[in-house]
Design an enzyme around this catalytic site. Structure first.
Site, PDB file in Angstrom:
ATOM      1  N   TRP A 107      55.004 -32.793 -13.661  1.00  0.00           N
ATOM      2  CA  TRP A 107      53.673 -33.384 -13.870  1.00  0.00           C
ATOM      3  C   TRP A 107      53.743 -34.644 -14.701  1.00  0.00           C
ATOM      4  O   TRP A 107      53.069 -35.623 -14.408  1.00  0.00           O
ATOM      5  CB  TRP A 107      52.720 -32.345 -14.454  1.00  0.00           C
ATOM      6  CG  TRP A 107      52.462 -31.268 -13.449  1.00  0.00           C
ATOM      7  CD1 TRP A 107      52.825 -29.959 -13.537  1.00  0.00           C
ATOM      8  CD2 TRP A 107      51.853 -31.410 -12.157  1.00  0.00           C
ATOM      9  NE1 TRP A 107      52.468 -29.286 -12.400  1.00  0.00           N
ATOM     10  CE2 TRP A 107      51.867 -30.148 -11.532  1.00  0.00           C
ATOM     11  CE3 TRP A 107      51.294 -32.486 -11.463  1.00  0.00           C
ATOM     12  CZ2 TRP A 107      51.348 -29.931 -10.252  1.00  0.00           C
ATOM     13  CZ3 TRP A 107      50.770 -32.266 -10.193  1.00  0.00           C
ATOM     14  CH2 TRP A 107      50.802 -31.013  -9.603  1.00  0.00           C
ATOM     15  N   ASP A 184      48.229 -34.204 -21.434  1.00  0.00           N
ATOM     16  CA  ASP A 184      47.799 -33.428 -20.267  1.00  0.00           C
ATOM     17  C   ASP A 184      47.970 -31.958 -20.643  1.00  0.00           C
ATOM     18  O   ASP A 184      49.086 -31.438 -20.697  1.00  0.00           O
ATOM     19  CB  ASP A 184      48.660 -33.776 -19.047  1.00  0.00           C
ATOM     20  CG  ASP A 184      48.325 -32.912 -17.824  1.00  0.00           C
ATOM     21  OD1 ASP A 184      47.482 -32.001 -17.938  1.00  0.00           O
ATOM     22  OD2 ASP A 184      48.926 -33.153 -16.761  1.00  0.00           O
ATOM     23  N   LYS A 209      42.831 -23.444 -14.226  1.00  0.00           N
ATOM     24  CA  LYS A 209      43.794 -22.455 -14.732  1.00  0.00           C
ATOM     25  C   LYS A 209      43.109 -21.561 -15.767  1.00  0.00           C
ATOM     26  O   LYS A 209      42.883 -20.384 -15.512  1.00  0.00           O
ATOM     27  CB  LYS A 209      45.024 -23.151 -15.313  1.00  0.00           C
ATOM     28  CG  LYS A 209      45.861 -23.838 -14.224  1.00  0.00           C
ATOM     29  CD  LYS A 209      46.119 -25.245 -14.579  1.00  0.00           C
ATOM     30  CE  LYS A 209      46.824 -26.102 -13.557  1.00  0.00           C
ATOM     31  NZ  LYS A 209      47.391 -25.591 -12.376  1.00  0.00           N
TER      32      LYS A 209
END
Ligand code: PMP
Length: 374
Positions: A107, A184, A209
């Site tokens: 990511w 993030d 999530k």
């Protein structure tokens, strides 16, 4: 019958009481705090109406309280997911100059690649290894060669695919940098009690999530960072515009915000994020213990002090047993345990809504499977 346990990395399992309230009690007719029926479901409400206004205000206030978000941070309810933030952040903060990036997995790599389109994006530290043990540690803070002129430093604090987690946010000031830290936090937001806001300039997270359904992205922006956007920044993604319109410059993802609000109420009812964190610690310890105690039948490649509490990628000593394991797990109501296609093996995601009983069931399935095939 009890629902199966869902170990998906996201979109992920949600607390059952949240689903029951949304689907069974309120889908057709949402009731306000006093119990007064509105005559409409949340999906059918104007985002500018009284009813949704009440939902939004309560959701934001609960989130601010749960994460102890200081007043100088605006909370923005946006769309586009974390990948859109990879563009939105440099469009808002880089001013076309230098941005620093710490690479810790898939990511943060993508964040860096996107930032290259809008800024002079540099890699200042990385956990890419020459061996096959890629992305299995976190680079030590002292190894970071920060730029003098960076407009921000980006770190992914939990790498969902590789299962490495930062257990403490870096203190950039102690590394000689005044640049704001940008995080993030998509895959571990609200999973731990202490967020050191004094070290942060901006944090963002996709909701799918720990927060709610896909379609909602949260951005926590320190006020002094507003108003720096490039001219080419789409106005709907300009943080200053979104902030000054209370996240209603355009239509926000209303239903996802409503579900997030129910999830926040559920977290509060569990005793808040501190209580949730204790459960998360116990769940992760149970699963890592089972892997480490398997005599090498199951293998975890991540350095122990960098192991994620949320995402646990692991492998079978004999790769050929992967498919039979997944079959055995599914038969026992343990779902979505496939590893990411780039990594292989297995992965169990243990987000807030995964109960300890789910991890106990997984561990007992693993032990039985190892006894049969070991
Ligand atoms: N960052 C992290 C840490 C993630 O886990 C994900 C999604 N799994 C993303 C970014 C991308 O998020 P989205 O698909 O919402 O854009």
């Amino acid at each position: 019958m009890a629902r199966p346990y869902n170990f998906s990395p996201g979109p992920a399992t949600l607390p059952e009481p949240v689903l029951a309230q949304a689907a069974a009690a309120e889908m057709l007719d949402w009731h306000d705090a006093t119990g007064r029926p509105s005559g409409m479901g949340v999906m059918e409400m104007s985002h500018r109406g009284r009813e949704f206004g009440e939902i939004f205000a309560r959701t934001e206030a609960r989130l601010r309280e749960l994460l102890a978000v200081p007043a100088e941070f605006k909370i923005l309810f946006m769309q586009g997911g974390a990948l859109a933030e990879n563009a939105i952040v440099p469009l808002n903060l880089s001013q076309g100059g230098v941005t620093d990036h710490v690479i810790t997995g898939a990511w943060s790599l993508r964040t860096h690649q996107e930032a290259l389109r809008y800024s002079e994006a540099r890699v200042v530290a990385s956990n890419v290894a020459a061996s096959s043990a890629n992305h299995t540690t976190m680079p030590a803070p002292a190894s970071r060669q920060l730029s003098d002129d960076a407009s921000y430093v980006h770190v992914c604090s939990n790498e969902t695919i590789h299962g490495v987690e930062l257990h403490e946010l870096p203190d950039l000031r102690s590394l000689g940098s005044d640049a704001p830290l940008v995080i993030d936090g998509s895959s571990h937001i609200a999973s731990r009690a202490i967020v050191d806001w004094s070290r942060l300039g901006l944090a963002y997270a996709g909701a799918q999530k720990n927060i709610g359904p896909a379609g909602l992205t949260l951005a926590f922006v320190r006020e002094d960072l507003l108003g720096r956007a490039l001219r080419i920044c789409p106005v709907a993604f300009n943080y200053a515009v979104v902030a000054s319109h209370g996240s209603m410059y355009n239509t926000p993802p209303t239903y996802a915000i409503y579900i997030a609000g129910l999830v926040f109420e559920w977290i509060a009812a569990q005793g808040g994020v501190a209580a949730i964190e204790q459960r998360n610690i116990a769940k992760a310890a149970l699963l890592y213990g089972a892997i480490d105690g398997s005599g090498g039948f199951y293998v975890d490649r991540v350095a122990p002090d960098c192991r994620s509490r949320m995402n646990v990628p692991f492998f079978l000593r004999d790769d050929a047993l992967g498919a039979p394991f997944l079959e055995a797990a599914t038969a026992r109501g343990l779902l979505q345990l496939e590893g990411h296609k780039s990594v292989g093996g297995l992965r169990a995601s243990l987000y807030n809504a995964m109960p300890l009983e789910g991890v106990q069931a997984l561990v007992s399935c693993m032990r039985e499977f190892a006894a049969r095939h070991g």
